[in-house]
Design a protein around this motif. Structure first.
Motif, PDB file in Angstrom:
ATOM      1  N   SER A 212       0.833  -1.220   0.000  1.00  0.00           N
ATOM      2  CA  SER A 212       0.000   0.000   0.000  1.00  0.00           C
ATOM      3  C   SER A 212       0.859   1.257   0.000  1.00  0.00           C
ATOM      4  O   SER A 212       0.468   2.286   0.537  1.00  0.00           O
ATOM      5  N   GLY A 213       2.052   1.178  -0.607  1.00  0.00           N
ATOM      6  CA  GLY A 213       2.884   2.371  -0.786  1.00  0.00           C
ATOM      7  C   GLY A 213       2.412   3.151  -2.005  1.00  0.00           C
ATOM      8  O   GLY A 213       1.357   2.868  -2.576  1.00  0.00           O
ATOM      9  N   PRO A 214       3.208   4.139  -2.421  1.00  0.00           N
ATOM     10  CA  PRO A 214       2.819   4.951  -3.580  1.00  0.00           C
ATOM     11  C   PRO A 214       2.510   4.112  -4.823  1.00  0.00           C
ATOM     12  O   PRO A 214       1.511   4.351  -5.502  1.00  0.00           O
ATOM     13  N   ALA A 215       3.335   3.110  -5.105  1.00  0.00           N
ATOM     14  CA  ALA A 215       3.111   2.315  -6.324  1.00  0.00           C
ATOM     15  C   ALA A 215       1.770   1.605  -6.248  1.00  0.00           C
ATOM     16  O   ALA A 215       1.020   1.554  -7.241  1.00  0.00           O
TER      17      ALA A 215
ATOM     18  N   GLY B 112       3.271   2.539   3.051  1.00  0.00           N
ATOM     19  CA  GLY B 112       4.665   2.130   2.814  1.00  0.00           C
ATOM     20  C   GLY B 112       5.668   3.159   3.313  1.00  0.00           C
ATOM     21  O   GLY B 112       5.583   3.653   4.441  1.00  0.00           O
ATOM     22  N   LEU B 113       6.605   3.501   2.426  1.00  0.00           N
ATOM     23  CA  LEU B 113       7.713   4.386   2.820  1.00  0.00           C
ATOM     24  C   LEU B 113       7.272   5.832   3.046  1.00  0.00           C
ATOM     25  O   LEU B 113       8.061   6.631   3.556  1.00  0.00           O
ATOM     26  N   ILE B 114       6.054   6.186   2.647  1.00  0.00           N
ATOM     27  CA  ILE B 114       5.586   7.537   2.990  1.00  0.00           C
ATOM     28  C   ILE B 114       5.556   7.641   4.519  1.00  0.00           C
ATOM     29  O   ILE B 114       5.919   8.664   5.093  1.00  0.00           O
ATOM     30  N   ARG B 115       5.153   6.540   5.159  1.00  0.00           N
ATOM     31  CA  ARG B 115       5.109   6.539   6.617  1.00  0.00           C
ATOM     32  C   ARG B 115       6.461   6.173   7.226  1.00  0.00           C
ATOM     33  O   ARG B 115       6.892   6.802   8.183  1.00  0.00           O
TER      34      ARG B 115
ATOM     35  N   ALA C 255      11.152  -2.274  -1.904  1.00  0.00           N
ATOM     36  CA  ALA C 255      12.494  -2.876  -1.769  1.00  0.00           C
ATOM     37  C   ALA C 255      12.943  -2.652  -0.331  1.00  0.00           C
ATOM     38  O   ALA C 255      13.700  -1.733  -0.041  1.00  0.00           O
ATOM     39  N   PRO C 256      12.421  -3.472   0.594  1.00  0.00           N
ATOM     40  CA  PRO C 256      12.618  -3.168   2.021  1.00  0.00           C
ATOM     41  C   PRO C 256      13.927  -3.647   2.626  1.00  0.00           C
ATOM     42  O   PRO C 256      14.200  -3.342   3.787  1.00  0.00           O
TER      43      PRO C 256
ATOM     44  N   GLY D 147      13.462  -1.361  -8.996  1.00  0.00           N
ATOM     45  CA  GLY D 147      14.522  -1.122  -8.021  1.00  0.00           C
ATOM     46  C   GLY D 147      14.365   0.257  -7.393  1.00  0.00           C
ATOM     47  O   GLY D 147      13.492   1.043  -7.790  1.00  0.00           O
ATOM     48  N   PRO D 148      15.227   0.558  -6.383  1.00  0.00           N
ATOM     49  CA  PRO D 148      15.025   1.761  -5.575  1.00  0.00           C
ATOM     50  C   PRO D 148      15.533   3.026  -6.254  1.00  0.00           C
ATOM     51  O   PRO D 148      16.641   3.481  -5.999  1.00  0.00           O
ATOM     52  N   SER D 149      14.733   3.588  -7.129  1.00  0.00           N
ATOM     53  CA  SER D 149      15.177   4.819  -7.798  1.00  0.00           C
ATOM     54  C   SER D 149      13.980   5.733  -8.024  1.00  0.00           C
ATOM     55  O   SER D 149      12.834   5.283  -8.012  1.00  0.00           O
ATOM     56  N   GLY D 150      14.274   6.999  -8.234  1.00  0.00           N
ATOM     57  CA  GLY D 150      13.214   7.971  -8.540  1.00  0.00           C
ATOM     58  C   GLY D 150      12.529   8.484  -7.295  1.00  0.00           C
ATOM     59  O   GLY D 150      12.864   8.107  -6.167  1.00  0.00           O
ATOM     60  N   THR D 151      11.576   9.387  -7.538  1.00  0.00           N
ATOM     61  CA  THR D 151      10.855  10.001  -6.418  1.00  0.00           C
ATOM     62  C   THR D 151       9.506   9.306  -6.248  1.00  0.00           C
ATOM     63  O   THR D 151       9.168   8.412  -7.027  1.00  0.00           O
ATOM     64  N   ILE D 152       8.747   9.779  -5.287  1.00  0.00           N
ATOM     65  CA  ILE D 152       7.399   9.230  -5.075  1.00  0.00           C
ATOM     66  C   ILE D 152       6.615   9.336  -6.385  1.00  0.00           C
ATOM     67  O   ILE D 152       5.940   8.389  -6.797  1.00  0.00           O
ATOM     68  N   GLY D 153       6.719  10.491  -7.035  1.00  0.00           N
ATOM     69  CA  GLY D 153       5.966  10.753  -8.264  1.00  0.00           C
ATOM     70  C   GLY D 153       6.316   9.807  -9.407  1.00  0.00           C
ATOM     71  O   GLY D 153       5.473   9.538 -10.267  1.00  0.00           O
ATOM     72  N   THR D 154       7.535   9.265  -9.412  1.00  0.00           N
ATOM     73  CA  THR D 154       7.941   8.327 -10.474  1.00  0.00           C
ATOM     74  C   THR D 154       7.044   7.087 -10.476  1.00  0.00           C
ATOM     75  O   THR D 154       6.879   6.426 -11.503  1.00  0.00           O
TER      76      THR D 154
END
Ligand SMILES: Cc1cc2nc3c(=O)[nH]c(=O)nc-3n(C[C@H](O)[C@H](O)[C@H](O)COP(=O)(O)OP(=O)(O)OC[C@H]3O[C@@H](n4cnc5c(N)ncnc54)[C@H](O)[C@@H]3O)c2cc1C
Length: 438
Positions: free
Chosen positions: A9-12, A41-44, A100-101, A351-358
């Protein structure tokens, strides 16, 4: 009616659900699963607690979450409580948005020493992720080393450098606030293999280091390439390098006014962590950069380190029966397609790249692919059991599902418990979250 299960339930996850709603309107039902009883997710648990305006993006996801055709199904770990195969029986499409935790390893001797952490663990600790709330880093020493030259390294260094006053309005969890603001740290070394032109730090975040109450950034002038070469940089990085140049120009009397130093150690490749029990120093090989790559020079030195945080990237957690690309550290996929009816999106895909908006275009383009597969008849006929099927399975299995309405109760309790001026005091263990939900 078609049924989609989104895992994560993160941005993606939320952008993919939003795109599904736009694509199929009321002809779709989407269940968004999360292993935690809380969404986003990572927003929190990743985005820095002193960056509340960025965390505010979750309000947009709430709009999607509160529609009738999207459900949050919290406290359900896929691969543990229910298998991918079982979900595929129930839903037309299963989308892995699991992020990618896991920390990438440094792969150097001494990594197992005490007080050495990856950023997933350390960031999870100050952001109240239940898995890491008990980390208890020892911050009584003077020297901290942060390995990495990206925004996560900046977050970690800034959080270690701030005073209690500077955390006003943040949602840093109480245990971390207490530990950080009573720490003995006087020197934070941000270390990276390459030079100022190869940093992955964005200008806004880097600029913040120049405005801390009791810490000042130090860059060695001799590390900076000739200024004329900045013209060849991508504009964002060029602005960041301008910040580094201004840090290098800070006069000694200004440094002297601030007791904490945030020092940039460029051309520095950590080759071993040394110490007995706990880490006490980092052994470093000096490098030179040739065609963008760091090459060892054979010159070695030691940097004192009472605590080390490696901020060098993340890997997705494998799930049984899902093809995994070991080298890249994410699910093996072709533009989001893993196997028929099984997809991935967000950090789990790229993989772990880009911003939330990506993650937004990522979610939208995945829904286009799922629509193509449906139209091509690859996802079988309409008629899967979807959410009713899951609910029946969950009740026979005794899975204690947390709904979005339950989450709102958790959120209310967190808001009520906030210290003065803070938006919330997060629950840091799953039992407490579930108690608040009930
Ligand atoms: C420390 C840090 C700071 C950041 N700061 C910023 C920032 O300031 N600005 C910005 O634009 N971007 C920032 N980012 C990047 C941003 O957080 C990511 O782009 C984004 O969160 C990735 O989204 P995602 O949905 O792919 O993964 P995630 O946000 O990680 O969400 C994955 C979700 O899947 C769930 N999950 C995992 N496995 C399972 C399972 N087996 N079963 C059920 N659920 C599962 C997890 O609990 C989690 O909720 C930051 C990242 C980090 C690490």
């Amino acid at each position: 009616m078609r049924h989609i299960a989104i895992i994560g339930s993160g941005p993606a996850g939320y952008y993919t659900a939003e795109a599904a709603q736009k694509q199929w309107g009321d002809d779709i039902r989407v269940d968004i699963f999360d292993a935690l009883p809380v969404p986003y997710g990572l927003i929190r648990t990743g985005v820095a607690p002193d960056h509340q305006s960025i965390k505010g993006v979750s309000r947009r996801y709430e709009k999607t979450a509160l529609t009738d055709n999207v459900r949050f199904v919290g406290n359900v770990a896929i691969g543990k409580d229910i298998t991918i195969g079982e979900l595929q029986e129930l839903y037309d499409a299963v989308v892995l948005a699991t992020g990618a935790p896991n920390d990438r390893q440094l792969g150097i001797p001494g990594e197992e020493l005490g007080n050495v952490f990856g950023s997933a663990a350390f960031v999870g600790w100050y952001n109240g992720h239940p898995q890491f709330a008990g980390l208890a880093p020892d911050l009584s020493g003077k020297h901290a080393v942060v390995i990495g030259m990206g925004n996560v390294a900046l977050d970690v260094a800034r959080i270690m450098a701030k005073t209690a006053e500077e955390f006003a309005g943040s949602d840093i969890v109480g245990h971390a606030l207490d530990a950080l603001t009573s720490s003995g740290i006087e020197q934070i070394t941000i270390m990276g293999r390459r030079g100022p032109h190869q940093i992955m730090m964005t200008p806004k975040e880097l600029g913040e280091l120049g405005h801390l109450n009791t810490a000042s950034p130090r860059v060695d002038k001799s590390d900076l390439p000739d200024e004329t070469e900045d013209a060849f940089l991508e504009p964002g990085i060029r602005k960041s390098v301008t910040h580094l140049r201004s840090f290098a120009a800070i006069p000694e009397d200004i440094h002297a006014e601030k007791p904490v130093e945030v020092e940039f150690d460029f051309y520095a490749n950590p080759v071993a962590l040394e110490g007995e029990g706990n880490v006490s120093s980092v052994k470093v090989e000096r490098t030179e950069v040739e065609k963008g790559r760091a090459i060892g020079t054979g010159e070695f030195y030691s940097v004192p380190a009472d605590v080390v945080i490696a901020c060098i990237g993340y890997r997705t957690s494998p799930i049984p029966d899902v093809p995994f690309d070991e080298r890249a550290g994410r699910f093996a996929n072709d533009e989001g397609r893993i196997l028929t009816g099984l997809y991935c999106v967000g950090w789990a895909r790229r993989g772990p790249s880009g911003t939330i908006g990506t993650n937004r275009p990522d979610g939208y383009s995945l829904i286009e692919k799922i629509a193509e597969d449906m139209d091509a008849g690859l996802l079988g006929r309409i008629g899967k059991a979807g959410r009713e099927g899951f609910d029946a399975l969950a009740s026979t299995r005794g899975i204690d599902v947390v709904t979005f309405q339950d989450w709102k109760k958790i959120e209310e309790a967190e808001t009520a418990a906030a210290r003065d001026g803070a938006p919330r005091e997060k629950f840091t263990d799953i039992e407490a979250m579930i108690r608040a939900a009930n």
